[in-house]
Design a protein around this motif. Structure first.
Motif, short mmCIF file in Angstrom:
data_model
loop_
_atom_site.label_atom_id
_atom_site.label_comp_id
_atom_site.label_asym_id
_atom_site.label_seq_id
_atom_site.Cartn_x
_atom_site.Cartn_y
_atom_site.Cartn_z
N ARG A 1 4.23 8.54 -13.19
CA ARG A 1 5.37 7.96 -12.47
C ARG A 1 6.05 9.02 -11.61
NH1 ARG A 1 8.02 5.60 -16.47
NH2 ARG A 1 7.18 3.54 -16.05
N TRP B 1 4.71 11.74 -10.37
CA TRP B 1 3.85 12.09 -9.24
C TRP B 1 3.90 10.99 -8.17
CZ3 TRP B 1 -0.68 9.53 -7.54
CH2 TRP B 1 -1.24 10.12 -6.39
N GLN B 2 3.84 9.74 -8.60
CA GLN B 2 3.86 8.63 -7.63
C GLN B 2 5.17 8.63 -6.84
OE1 GLN B 2 2.80 5.01 -9.80
NE2 GLN B 2 0.61 5.43 -9.57
N SER B 3 6.25 9.00 -7.51
CA SER B 3 7.55 9.03 -6.86
C SER B 3 7.58 10.09 -5.75
CB SER B 3 8.61 9.33 -7.93
OG SER B 3 9.86 9.37 -7.34
N PHE C 1 4.92 11.50 -4.30
CA PHE C 1 3.90 11.20 -3.28
C PHE C 1 4.39 10.09 -2.34
CE2 PHE C 1 -0.28 9.72 -1.72
CZ PHE C 1 -0.83 10.97 -1.38
N ALA C 2 4.99 9.04 -2.92
CA ALA C 2 5.49 7.92 -2.10
C ALA C 2 6.52 8.42 -1.09
CB ALA C 2 6.11 6.86 -3.01
N LEU D 1 4.98 10.19 1.89
CA LEU D 1 4.24 9.34 2.82
C LEU D 1 5.14 8.82 3.94
CD1 LEU D 1 1.97 7.10 0.54
CD2 LEU D 1 1.39 9.23 1.70
N LEU D 2 6.40 8.60 3.61
CA LEU D 2 7.31 7.97 4.57
C LEU D 2 8.09 8.98 5.40
CD1 LEU D 2 8.64 5.23 2.15
CD2 LEU D 2 7.27 4.82 4.20
N HIS E 1 -3.37 9.66 3.76
CA HIS E 1 -2.60 8.49 3.32
C HIS E 1 -1.29 8.36 4.09
CE1 HIS E 1 -5.35 7.44 0.16
NE2 HIS E 1 -5.36 8.68 -0.26
N THR F 1 -0.30 5.04 6.12
CA THR F 1 0.95 4.30 5.90
C THR F 1 1.72 4.14 7.20
OG1 THR F 1 1.15 4.99 3.60
CG2 THR F 1 3.18 4.38 4.71
#
Lengths: 311, 257
Positions: free
Chosen positions: B11, B13-15, B17-18, B21-22, B35, B39
């Motif tokens: 969780r 790491w996903q936070s 990484f997300a 991306l933006l 990625h 995106t």
């Protein structure tokens, strides 16, 4: 009782359905076996879930078998599945009664924000437990089993505890899901990580494969001159991917096979040519499997007779 | 339910990484940046497809830069990409670099209305004969139900003319100094989305009908606006397929048909 081993024309080669081709398909009635749609493209917008997408899909569904391919469920989200989105997927599945339903081994949503890409997961015991739980939740909500697709990946995690094929085998075993084997993804990942795609296929739980995807990819050059393949779905299937597909179906026999072409959409005849090429290779595999089964049947009967006469 | 520690790692790491991306300036290794490009490019393409006239008005490069600002500030909250862009017009209201194109946000409102009309539920549109068949002494009691695809975009700018010339005309027609405010009606009686011009004040008429008021009350609310013309407004509404039901008094049209 003798099983009918003659070659059967089942759910053979199909195409990803694009709005650009609705009219070609309805007016030309091409000899394509089936179509697949992205579930999210038929969930409407705002309060409506009507309009041309549904008008055309209903007409096409009346004439062809359909598969539903989810691209936004984010099965690998550590956050958990979005119940609202799962309900919308269930509504699409209930409305169109597809023969196959699939999703990806990936995540695409975090903290409610949708990132519109299929993001990779580290293959650990914890990820496996999470994905098994989510697949189970999806299968329960839909009341049917689904297929999970192997991803294209661009980087790996240091924390990995198992290979992708071992992860998928365990996922299928524990959740009862089937697998969607994307041969282009195998090739893209093989080049990007420097492994032999045939080794990957040899390790893959082939008995679980319920569907095959084929698509085009692009190559980019990174700083330092290193080439990286990107899963773009914007061009014809590459020759080495066709060769891998041929080797795969020669081994496991025909499976429902889909050409995906999602960007730089070609004319319908161009896409139909790709589907036709897949259909020819499936037919070869069908005949090959038939000949092998006749052969093993004949050998089997001979063996039985020998045993009965005590020779 | 408590997660094993590794799940918390995932969780976390996903936070991270997300977020990378933006974010415009995020630094990522090349392979991970694939990625980030996916995106940002796919969301910006989705907005370009949804707002083609806005894009034409500012040009593709400016549009892309503007779209990336929007994506960073208001990323999608739904995996259904068709729902992305609801806030784009409002974002353009406050987007300083585009201030010179004062009508840009209203054009975006019109394009979003067209998008929602495309996905609206199906319904049969009524022809105006249903209204003209009503006895004159009962017109006061008429109630109209709007078609699910119908909506109105009222603008201080000639939004219908701007949209039409940029969406359909071979060459863009310059608008004269006299070009003033316009009220756009968006409908989809069958497969195609239509954009029509309504007389000034018609947005009040349509809003009143949508709230469930009778036709007489709706007309009264619109009539205070200079330039409102009941006959033209009703003619455009029916002809464009904006009306799906008509009843007189308590007698509903669904029972008649």
């Amino acid at each position: 009782m003798t099983a009918d081993r003659r070659p059967q024309r089942g759910l053979g080669a199909g195409a990803g359905l694009k709005p650009e081709h609705y009219r070609d398909i309805l007016e030309g009635r091409p000899g394509v076996d089936w179509f697949e749609v992205h579930a999210e493209n038929y969930m409407g917008a705002g309060n409506g879930a009507g309009g041309p997408p549904h008008v055309f899909l209903e007409r096409i569904r009346a004439r062809y078998p359909l598969a539903v391919h989810g691209v936004g469920l984010s099965i690998g989200s550590a956050d958990g599945l979005a119940p609202g989105h799962l309900a919308r997927l269930a509504a699409v599945v209930a409305r169109y009664q597809p023969l196959l339903v699939s999703e990806h081994l990936a995540w695409s949503t975090h903290a409610g924000v949708f990132l519109n890409d299929l993001l990779p997961l580290p293959y650990t015991d914890a990820t496996l437990a999470l994905v098994v739980r989510h697949v189970d939740q999806v299968q329960t909500a839909l009341g049917r089993s689904i297929l999970i697709e192997n991803p294209s990946t661009y980087f790996r995690f240091e924390t990995e505890q198992m290979t992708e094929t071992a992860f998928l085998r365990e996922l299928a075993r524990r959740s009862g899901c089937g697998l969607l084997l994307d041969v282009n993804n195998v090739f893209v990942s093989a080049v990007n990580h420097g492994f032999d795609p045939l080794d990957y296929l040899a390790d893959f739980p082939l008995e679980s494969v319920g569907e095959i995807h084929l698509a085009g990819h692009a190559a980019i050059e990174m700083a330092g001159g290193e080439a990286l393949l990107i899963d773009t779905h914007d061009r014809p299937v590459a020759d080495p991917v066709w060769e891998l597909f041929q080797a795969l179906v020669a081994r496991i026999g025909p499976r429902p096979t889909l050409i995906e072409w999602d960007a730089e959409i070609p004319t319908w005849p161009q896409l139909a040519d790709e589907v036709e090429r897949a259909a020819r290779l499936l037919q070869e595999a069908r005949e090959w499997t038939y000949r092998s089964s006749v052969l093993s049947h004949a050998v089997g009967e001979e063996g039985t007779r020998c045993a009965a006469t005590g020779r | 339910m408590r997660e094993p520690p590794e799940a918390n790692d995932l969780r976390a790491w996903q936070s991270v990484f997300a977020a990378s991306l933006l974010r415009a300036g995020a630094i990522m290794p090349d392979r991970q940046a694939v990625h980030r490009n996916n995106t940002r490019a796919s969301l910006s393409s989705a907005l370009a497809a949804r707002f083609p006239v806005v894009r034409r008005l500012v040009g593709p490069d400016f549009f892309r830069a503007m779209a990336l600002c929007f994506i960073e500030r208001q990323p999608p909250r739904s995996p259904v990409l068709a729902e992305y862009g609801a806030g784009f017009a409002h974002f353009l209201d406050g987007f300083a670099p585009a201030r010179e194109v004062a009508y840009l946000a209203d054009v975006a409102r019109l394009e979003w209305a067209r998008h929602l009309a495309f996905h609206a539920e199906e319904a049969a549109a009524l022809s105006i004969e249903r209204l003209t068949a009503v006895a004159p002494d009962r017109l006061e009691q008429v109630r109209l139900g709007l078609h699910p695809a119908a909506s109105v975009v009222a603008s201080a700018w000639p939004v219908v003319s701007i949209w039409t010339t940029n969406a359909h005309d071979q060459e863009v027609r310059p608008l004269g100094d006299g070009a003033g405010s316009e009220c756009a009606l968006v409908t989809r009686p069958e497969l195609h989305v239509l954009v029509s011009a309504l007389p000034a004040g018609s947005d009040r008429l349509v809003a009143a009908l949508a709230e469930g008021n009778g036709l007489a009350e709706a007309v009264a609310r619109a009539a205070t606006v200079e330039g409102f013309d009941t006959a033209t407004a009703l003619s455009v509404l029916f002809r464009s397929g904006a009306v799906a039901s008509l009843s007189v008094g308590s007698f509903h049209s669904m029972e008649l048909s």
